[in-house]
Design a protein around this motif. Structure first.
Motif, PDB file in Angstrom:
ATOM      1  N   LYS A  42      28.935  18.696  31.940  1.00  0.00           N
ATOM      2  CA  LYS A  42      30.389  18.865  32.149  1.00  0.00           C
ATOM      3  C   LYS A  42      30.463  20.306  33.142  1.00  0.00           C
ATOM      4  CE  LYS A  42      33.461  19.417  28.782  1.00  0.00           C
ATOM      5  NZ  LYS A  42      33.819  19.700  27.434  1.00  0.00           N
ATOM      6  N   ARG A  43      29.235  21.265  32.864  1.00  0.00           N
ATOM      7  CA  ARG A  43      29.663  22.428  33.806  1.00  0.00           C
ATOM      8  C   ARG A  43      29.160  22.141  35.061  1.00  0.00           C
ATOM      9  NH1 ARG A  43      26.528  27.777  34.404  1.00  0.00           N
ATOM     10  NH2 ARG A  43      28.047  28.858  35.406  1.00  0.00           N
ATOM     11  N   GLN A  44      28.013  21.354  35.293  1.00  0.00           N
ATOM     12  CA  GLN A  44      27.588  21.038  36.575  1.00  0.00           C
ATOM     13  C   GLN A  44      28.707  20.212  37.457  1.00  0.00           C
ATOM     14  OE1 GLN A  44      24.229  18.700  35.818  1.00  0.00           O
ATOM     15  NE2 GLN A  44      22.794  20.517  35.592  1.00  0.00           N
ATOM     16  N   LEU A  45      29.444  19.267  36.824  1.00  0.00           N
ATOM     17  CA  LEU A  45      30.385  18.544  37.474  1.00  0.00           C
ATOM     18  C   LEU A  45      31.622  19.643  37.752  1.00  0.00           C
ATOM     19  CD1 LEU A  45      30.707  15.342  35.291  1.00  0.00           C
ATOM     20  CD2 LEU A  45      30.176  15.412  37.531  1.00  0.00           C
ATOM     21  N   ALA A  46      31.945  20.543  37.237  1.00  0.00           N
ATOM     22  CA  ALA A  46      33.009  21.391  37.260  1.00  0.00           C
ATOM     23  C   ALA A  46      32.478  22.273  38.256  1.00  0.00           C
ATOM     24  CB  ALA A  46      33.248  22.420  36.083  1.00  0.00           C
ATOM     25  N   PHE A  47      31.233  22.719  38.518  1.00  0.00           N
ATOM     26  CA  PHE A  47      30.886  23.220  39.667  1.00  0.00           C
ATOM     27  C   PHE A  47      30.957  22.839  41.055  1.00  0.00           C
ATOM     28  CE2 PHE A  47      30.443  27.037  36.871  1.00  0.00           C
ATOM     29  CZ  PHE A  47      30.032  27.943  37.801  1.00  0.00           C
ATOM     30  N   ALA A  48      30.573  21.273  40.745  1.00  0.00           N
ATOM     31  CA  ALA A  48      30.620  20.655  41.917  1.00  0.00           C
ATOM     32  C   ALA A  48      31.933  20.076  42.356  1.00  0.00           C
ATOM     33  CB  ALA A  48      29.748  19.234  41.718  1.00  0.00           C
ATOM     34  N   THR A  49      32.859  19.892  41.624  1.00  0.00           N
ATOM     35  CA  THR A  49      34.362  19.319  41.965  1.00  0.00           C
ATOM     36  C   THR A  49      35.520  20.191  42.088  1.00  0.00           C
ATOM     37  OG1 THR A  49      34.505  18.497  39.735  1.00  0.00           O
ATOM     38  CG2 THR A  49      33.258  17.039  40.825  1.00  0.00           C
ATOM     39  N   GLN A  50      35.202  21.308  41.100  1.00  0.00           N
ATOM     40  CA  GLN A  50      36.389  22.399  41.007  1.00  0.00           C
ATOM     41  C   GLN A  50      36.259  23.307  42.167  1.00  0.00           C
ATOM     42  OE1 GLN A  50      36.081  23.653  37.143  1.00  0.00           O
ATOM     43  NE2 GLN A  50      37.297  21.917  36.165  1.00  0.00           N
ATOM     44  N   THR A  51      37.447  23.992  42.257  1.00  0.00           N
ATOM     45  CA  THR A  51      37.756  25.223  43.285  1.00  0.00           C
ATOM     46  C   THR A  51      37.120  26.156  42.567  1.00  0.00           C
ATOM     47  OG1 THR A  51      40.028  25.558  42.513  1.00  0.00           O
ATOM     48  CG2 THR A  51      39.474  24.024  44.695  1.00  0.00           C
ATOM     49  N   ALA A  52      37.052  27.668  43.194  1.00  0.00           N
ATOM     50  CA  ALA A  52      37.070  28.732  42.360  1.00  0.00           C
ATOM     51  C   ALA A  52      38.250  29.067  41.338  1.00  0.00           C
ATOM     52  CB  ALA A  52      36.580  29.896  43.314  1.00  0.00           C
ATOM     53  N   THR A  53      39.307  28.867  41.814  1.00  0.00           N
ATOM     54  CA  THR A  53      40.391  28.964  40.908  1.00  0.00           C
ATOM     55  C   THR A  53      40.268  28.113  39.672  1.00  0.00           C
ATOM     56  OG1 THR A  53      41.880  29.728  42.647  1.00  0.00           O
ATOM     57  CG2 THR A  53      43.155  29.003  40.592  1.00  0.00           C
ATOM     58  N   GLU A  54      39.932  26.916  39.758  1.00  0.00           N
ATOM     59  CA  GLU A  54      39.905  26.051  38.661  1.00  0.00           C
ATOM     60  C   GLU A  54      38.766  26.140  38.002  1.00  0.00           C
ATOM     61  OE1 GLU A  54      41.791  21.989  40.794  1.00  0.00           O
ATOM     62  OE2 GLU A  54      39.711  22.241  41.035  1.00  0.00           O
ATOM     63  N   ARG A  55      37.459  26.806  38.484  1.00  0.00           N
ATOM     64  CA  ARG A  55      36.616  27.065  37.566  1.00  0.00           C
ATOM     65  C   ARG A  55      36.982  28.502  36.687  1.00  0.00           C
ATOM     66  NH1 ARG A  55      33.640  26.603  42.401  1.00  0.00           N
ATOM     67  NH2 ARG A  55      32.924  28.691  42.479  1.00  0.00           N
ATOM     68  N   TYR A  56      37.607  29.214  37.367  1.00  0.00           N
ATOM     69  CA  TYR A  56      37.996  30.266  36.538  1.00  0.00           C
ATOM     70  C   TYR A  56      39.033  30.011  35.432  1.00  0.00           C
ATOM     71  CZ  TYR A  56      40.503  34.876  35.398  1.00  0.00           C
ATOM     72  OH  TYR A  56      40.928  35.928  34.814  1.00  0.00           O
ATOM     73  N   LEU A  57      40.199  29.080  35.486  1.00  0.00           N
ATOM     74  CA  LEU A  57      40.770  28.524  34.488  1.00  0.00           C
ATOM     75  C   LEU A  57      40.010  27.818  33.437  1.00  0.00           C
ATOM     76  CD1 LEU A  57      43.490  27.370  36.642  1.00  0.00           C
ATOM     77  CD2 LEU A  57      43.867  29.403  35.185  1.00  0.00           C
ATOM     78  N   THR A  58      38.924  27.015  33.891  1.00  0.00           N
ATOM     79  CA  THR A  58      38.171  26.502  32.955  1.00  0.00           C
ATOM     80  C   THR A  58      37.331  27.660  31.796  1.00  0.00           C
ATOM     81  OG1 THR A  58      37.830  24.570  34.335  1.00  0.00           O
ATOM     82  CG2 THR A  58      36.042  25.041  32.788  1.00  0.00           C
ATOM     83  N   PHE A  59      37.104  28.605  32.807  1.00  0.00           N
ATOM     84  CA  PHE A  59      36.093  29.856  32.094  1.00  0.00           C
ATOM     85  C   PHE A  59      37.099  30.424  30.965  1.00  0.00           C
ATOM     86  CE2 PHE A  59      35.922  34.388  31.828  1.00  0.00           C
ATOM     87  CZ  PHE A  59      34.671  34.626  31.232  1.00  0.00           C
ATOM     88  N   LEU A  60      38.302  30.612  31.340  1.00  0.00           N
ATOM     89  CA  LEU A  60      39.109  31.045  30.412  1.00  0.00           C
ATOM     90  C   LEU A  60      39.528  30.058  29.207  1.00  0.00           C
ATOM     91  CD1 LEU A  60      42.079  32.559  32.509  1.00  0.00           C
ATOM     92  CD2 LEU A  60      40.132  33.982  31.477  1.00  0.00           C
ATOM     93  N   ASP A  61      39.507  28.837  29.418  1.00  0.00           N
ATOM     94  CA  ASP A  61      39.567  27.955  28.382  1.00  0.00           C
ATOM     95  C   ASP A  61      38.225  27.880  27.486  1.00  0.00           C
ATOM     96  OD1 ASP A  61      42.244  27.124  28.882  1.00  0.00           O
ATOM     97  OD2 ASP A  61      41.661  25.181  30.196  1.00  0.00           O
ATOM     98  N   ASP A  62      37.180  27.982  28.181  1.00  0.00           N
ATOM     99  CA  ASP A  62      35.931  27.908  27.407  1.00  0.00           C
ATOM    100  C   ASP A  62      35.677  29.197  26.538  1.00  0.00           C
ATOM    101  OD1 ASP A  62      35.666  25.475  28.234  1.00  0.00           O
ATOM    102  OD2 ASP A  62      34.212  25.924  29.947  1.00  0.00           O
TER     103      ASP A  62
END
Length: 200
Positions: A146-166
């Motif tokens: 899941k994390r590898q896919l997030a880093f490959a497909t998400q923008t930096a903003t989306e990764r930050y929002l995922t971080f806040l969720d996690d």
């Protein structure tokens, strides 16, 4: 090093059972391997290039695995918060030098487990084997993918929002520098993202 307080042994048991329930007898054997340790902020449990011998359970505080690039800059690979297991898994499995360091980024209290003794114990107890398999599947297959896919497909903003969720409470406990490092961006970029989300 300290005897494991009951509150921490109970915390450890709840985490174990959340993957796969073990018997009281097996847990008692596992508990006998544990030692409690306080880790000051900034101390390393594993240095890059060191062969890991132990893995850890975080009772309080935050650990981070750090990769160092050729320019000497650190990149945070993972955060390990209370209730998480932490360690250099590949180093433990292969008895090889660790590719990353494991550092307490705030003052922490951990349980230390000797990996060789632990591995022998899980081989002798099927319920502990089931826990071990469930843990590896969830953390090193499902969550890692899941994390590898997030880093490959998400923008930096989306990764930050995922971080806040996690990690909903982590932002208040660590430096913005640490979060930026984890997201693979600069602190300035993180500041712009937070400003754009009206978080500053």
């Amino acid at each position: 090093m300290k005897v494991v307080p009951e509150a921490y042994s109970n915390q450890f048991r709840r985490t174990i059972d959340s993957y796969s329930v073990v018997t009281d007898a097996s847990f008692a054997k596992l508990l006998a391997l544990l030692r409690c340790q306080s880790v000051p902020r900034g101390n390393f449990l594993v240095q890059t290039g060191q062969t890991a011998r132990n893995f850890y359970f975080v009772c309080e505080g935050i650990l981070a695995s750090l990769l160092i690039n050729q320019q000497g800059a650190a990149h945070i690979k993972n955060f390990f918060i209370a209730g998480n297991f932490a360690g250099s898994t590949v180093s433990l499995l292969q008895a090889s030098p660790s590719a990353f360091g494991l550092q307490a980024i705030v003052e922490s209290i951990i349980l230390v487990v000797d990996y060789r003794q632990y591995k022998q114990l899980i081989c002798e107890n099927s319920d502990l084997t089931n826990f071990y398999i469930a843990y590896l599947e969830r953390n090193w297959v499902i969550n890692n993918e899941k994390r590898q896919l997030a880093f490959a497909t998400q923008t930096a903003t989306e990764r930050y929002l995922t971080f806040l969720d996690d990690y909903p409470d982590l932002e208040k406990q660590v430096l913005q520098l640490h979060i930026a490092s984890y997201l693979g961006i600069t602190p300035t970029q993180l500041s712009r993202i937070r400003k754009g989300l009206n978080l500053i």
